[in-house]
Enzyme design. Structure first.
Site, mmCIF file in Angstrom:
data_model
loop_
_atom_site.group_PDB
_atom_site.id
_atom_site.type_symbol
_atom_site.label_atom_id
_atom_site.label_comp_id
_atom_site.label_asym_id
_atom_site.label_seq_id
_atom_site.Cartn_x
_atom_site.Cartn_y
_atom_site.Cartn_z
ATOM 1 C CG ASN A 161 -3.517 1.857 15.938
ATOM 2 O OD1 ASN A 161 -3.501 1.155 15.052
ATOM 3 N ND2 ASN A 161 -2.714 2.795 15.885
ATOM 4 C CG HIS A 192 3.037 2.265 9.296
ATOM 5 N ND1 HIS A 192 3.120 1.785 8.085
ATOM 6 C CD2 HIS A 192 2.761 1.120 10.153
ATOM 7 C CE1 HIS A 192 3.082 0.519 8.194
ATOM 8 N NE2 HIS A 192 2.730 0.014 9.399
HETATM 9 C C1 BDR Z 1 -1.463 2.819 10.275
HETATM 10 O O1 BDR Z 1 -2.500 1.932 11.042
HETATM 11 C C2 BDR Z 1 -1.926 2.063 12.160
HETATM 12 O O2 BDR Z 1 -2.209 0.772 12.937
HETATM 13 C C3 BDR Z 1 -0.930 2.818 12.482
HETATM 14 O O3 BDR Z 1 -0.943 3.430 13.722
HETATM 15 C C4 BDR Z 1 -0.697 3.699 11.413
HETATM 16 O O4 BDR Z 1 -1.133 4.777 11.476
HETATM 17 C C5 BDR Z 1 -0.688 2.123 9.448
HETATM 18 O O5 BDR Z 1 -1.400 1.417 8.408
HETATM 19 CA CA CA Z 2 -1.896 5.497 14.090
#
Ligand code: BDR
Ligand code: CA
Length: 306
Positions: A38, A239
């Site tokens: 991220n 998620h």
């Molecule tokens: C996943 O991608 C990241 O942006 C989130 O933290 C999660 O782990 C979702 O696709």
């Molecule tokens: Ca993540």
């Protein structure tokens, strides 16, 4: 009690999952390793420590890992998670020092210290985990299991891509690493977009208002993180907390047992996770449905308690 080593890339939803874990007596976090995903790895490493310090969990060590995927350059998601990776929340920079080892060495040591007892949770690209598995091919067999957030399997109407029309962010970011991990022989539970994009498992403005009524550090931080997501994305996708929830209550999910192929490379299908029905080896559990309301009830009850 689950002994957990956690590889993460916080990230708003990684942070929400970490707060949930710290509020859950069933989870003992032995250590955290951080990966680029991220945000760049220095930022994900800082963010993990910002959250730990704020919640008085400084005793959990954080070791920094890979700064980019195995074969690709990093494409972060700061445009989604905010310029600090945590929705511009008001946490100060960390004082806690990093653990003085590479993520994969630290991860290996923690698993070796308690063979068969440690669950690896992975909520970012799988780069660090792949390095650890490549260096120590016996490692997957020494884990209690591996719970990961990643993939889009076409098992529900929500199981489409979020990074591309076909691929989920964590797997797309480092498909070569995911390929190693999915073929490692570890006992894998994969929680993908099929369940995490189910609107019944998302926090909305009403949930946010409830969280705001509670004046604890955990509720205050959750409110800031969720507020950013609701403001900019309409609701807060859960998620990574959903992946952690496999350890809190596995009955929240249905699973299928399947072999998964990860498409490597840099073509249009980079990071696609395909279910192969005819194979009977290297099977993993893939979440195919979630009881969203029951999950949200669990999450909120943990966050709202004193
Ligand atoms: C996943 O991608 C990241 O942006 C989130 O933290 C999660 O782990 C979702 O696709
Ligand atoms: Ca993540």
């Amino acid at each position: 009690m689950h002994k957990v080593v956690w590889d993460m890339d916080p990230g708003i939803d990684d942070a929400l999952a970490l707060i949930l874990a710290l509020k859950s007596p069933e989870i003992q976090v032995l250590g955290i390793t951080t990966v680029a995903g991220n945000a760049p790895v220095k930022m994900t490493s800082a963010n993990a420590r910002r959250v730990l310090e704020y919640l008085n969990a400084e005793s959990i060590p954080v070791a920094m890992g890979a700064s980019h995927p195995l074969n690709h350059s990093l494409e972060d998601a700061l445009s989604y998670h905010g310029p600090d990776g945590l929705g511009n929340c008001d946490l100060p920079p960390p004082k806690l020092l990093l653990y003085p080892a590479k993520a994969w060495d630290f991860l290996v040591r923690l698993v070796w210290d308690a063979p068969g007892e440690v669950t690896l949770v992975a909520t970012g690209p799988l780069t660090n985990v792949a390095y650890a598995f490549e260096l120590h091919p016996e490692l997957p067999g020494l884990l209690a299991r591996l719970v990961l957030m990643g993939g889009a399997y076409g098992l529900t109407g929500y199981g489409k891509g979020n990074q591309t029309p076909y691929a989920e962010f964590n797997i797309w970011q480092d498909p070569e690493a995911a390929h190693i991990v999915f073929n490692s022989g570890a006992d894998i539970f994969a929680v993908g977009l099929d369940v995490t994009m189910d609107p019944a498992a998302c926090l909305n403005r009403q949930h946010l208002e409830r969280v705001k009524t509670r004046h604890t550090p955990a509720a205050h931080l959750v409110a800031q993180l969720v507020e950013y997501e609701v403001k900019y994305h309409g609701c807060c996708r859960m998620h990574d907390p959903l992946a952690l929830a496999v350890l809190l209550d596995a009955s929240l999910f249905d699973y299928i047992l399947a072999r998964v192929e990860v498409v490597k490379g840099n073509d249009w299908d980079r990071g696609v996770t395909r279910i192969l029905l005819s194979n009977s080896s290297r099977l993993i559990h893939v979440a195919s449905a979630v009881d969203g309301p029951r999950f949200l009830k669990l999450f909120l009850s943990r966050i709202l308690e004193e």
